[in-house]
Design a protein around this motif. Structure first.
Motif, PDB file in Angstrom:
ATOM      1  N   SER A  80       0.935  -1.525   0.147  1.00 53.40           N
ATOM      2  CA  SER A  80      -0.015  -0.514   0.053  1.00 53.40           C
ATOM      3  C   SER A  80       0.692   1.769  -0.296  1.00 53.40           C
ATOM      4  O   SER A  80       2.117   1.604   0.108  1.00 53.40           O
ATOM      5  CB  SER A  80      -0.626   0.257   1.131  1.00 53.40           C
ATOM      6  OG  SER A  80      -0.118   0.010   2.186  1.00 53.40           O
ATOM      7  N   ASP A  81      -0.022   2.183  -0.086  1.00 58.81           N
ATOM      8  CA  ASP A  81       1.249   4.039  -0.083  1.00 58.81           C
ATOM      9  C   ASP A  81       1.673   4.224   0.998  1.00 58.81           C
ATOM     10  O   ASP A  81       1.936   4.623   1.589  1.00 58.81           O
ATOM     11  CB  ASP A  81       0.267   4.953  -0.783  1.00 58.81           C
ATOM     12  CG  ASP A  81      -0.738   5.083  -0.049  1.00 58.81           C
ATOM     13  OD1 ASP A  81      -1.315   5.651   0.940  1.00 58.81           O
ATOM     14  OD2 ASP A  81      -1.957   4.597  -1.120  1.00 58.81           O
ATOM     15  N   LYS A 115       1.163   7.452  -3.064  1.00 56.08           N
ATOM     16  CA  LYS A 115      -0.225   7.126  -3.975  1.00 56.08           C
ATOM     17  C   LYS A 115      -0.758   7.364  -4.973  1.00 56.08           C
ATOM     18  O   LYS A 115      -1.268   7.318  -5.844  1.00 56.08           O
ATOM     19  CB  LYS A 115      -1.129   8.408  -2.715  1.00 56.08           C
ATOM     20  CG  LYS A 115      -2.550   8.290  -2.331  1.00 56.08           C
ATOM     21  CD  LYS A 115      -2.816   9.062  -1.209  1.00 56.08           C
ATOM     22  CE  LYS A 115      -2.573   8.356  -0.089  1.00 56.08           C
ATOM     23  NZ  LYS A 115      -3.461   9.303   0.526  1.00 56.08           N
ATOM     24  N   GLN A 119       1.091   4.955  -8.020  1.00 53.35           N
ATOM     25  CA  GLN A 119      -0.021   3.462  -7.617  1.00 53.35           C
ATOM     26  C   GLN A 119      -1.117   4.670  -8.586  1.00 53.35           C
ATOM     27  O   GLN A 119      -1.470   3.680  -9.296  1.00 53.35           O
ATOM     28  CB  GLN A 119      -0.875   3.767  -6.612  1.00 53.35           C
ATOM     29  CG  GLN A 119      -1.448   2.668  -5.889  1.00 53.35           C
ATOM     30  CD  GLN A 119      -2.047   2.236  -4.472  1.00 53.35           C
ATOM     31  OE1 GLN A 119      -0.498   2.078  -3.141  1.00 53.35           O
ATOM     32  NE2 GLN A 119      -2.758   1.735  -4.219  1.00 53.35           N
ATOM     33  N   THR A 153       0.158  -1.424  -7.897  1.00 56.88           N
ATOM     34  CA  THR A 153       1.332  -1.246  -6.552  1.00 56.88           C
ATOM     35  C   THR A 153       2.096  -1.974  -6.518  1.00 56.88           C
ATOM     36  O   THR A 153       3.054  -2.297  -5.806  1.00 56.88           O
ATOM     37  CB  THR A 153       0.053  -1.672  -5.240  1.00 56.88           C
ATOM     38  OG1 THR A 153      -0.087  -3.205  -5.395  1.00 56.88           O
ATOM     39  CG2 THR A 153      -0.736  -1.188  -5.612  1.00 56.88           C
TER      40      THR A 153
END
Length: 188
Positions: A108-109, A116, A119, A125
């Motif tokens: 994830s970010d 973010k 992505q 991702t």
């Protein structure tokens, strides 16, 4: 010849140069200084090329500001025809103690606006990231001041050794692959 895109995240401008949030820029600048190459300003960022054992490393310091980093990453990935698995993004991480290293193949970010945007722009991702721990020595609600704050004298003393480790990590990413790099550098 295999190509790799090594992206150091940061913000352009002298007021950001020595801040924790600019660790990606600092690591790439240190690498360039040690290996004797320099950056030139190009579309959406400062670029440099470095060759090692039949591989080409394209270093990118996006000039789009942190929150729009993905535009530069996507542009240079497409222009240089670099597959997403050959991208390594270097960023600060407040969830890790100062100087600690965490390399991951995806994820994830983690609330990081630069990641973010990357992505969103890559619609994936599945790119490798190198998170450099900057610690979390700030009061509630002071996170922005902290990451945009400058290193302490104690941290500054320890940075060159961490930067040297970062050079080894980047070379390993291109020469030995992401899995060997994770095994060799995580939590070291």
């Amino acid at each position: 010849m295999k190509k790799f895109l090594i992206v150091g995240l940061g913000n352009i401008g002298a007021q950001y140069a020595e801040t924790r949030h600019n660790i990606g820029f600092k690591i790439l600048d240190y690498f360039a200084e040690k290996e004797g190459f320099s950056f030139t300003t190009d579309k959406l960022g400062d670029l440099a090329s470095y060759k090692l054992k039949g591989r080409t490393f394209i270093f990118l310091k996006p000039s789009t500001y942190m929150n729009l980093s993905g535009k530069a990453v996507r542009y240079w990935m497409e222009k240089e025809n670099i597959p997403v698995e050959n991208i390594l993004v270097i960023t600060d991480d407040i969830n890790l103690p100062f100087g600690s290293i965490r390399v991951k193949t995806k994820g994830s970010d983690g609330g990081h606006n630069g990641l973010k945007d990357i992505q969103a722009q890559l619609n994936s991702t599945q790119y490798s990231r190198y998170r450099f721990g900057v610690g979390a020595d700030f009061a509630k609600g002071r996170q922005v001041d902290y990451v945009l704050g400058e290193w302490t004298p104690e941290e500054n003393e320890k940075l060159p050794e961490r930067f040297q480790k970062s050079i080894e990590l980047i070379k390993s990413f291109g020469l030995a692959g992401i899995n060997n790099t994770m095994n060799g550098f995580n939590n070291k």
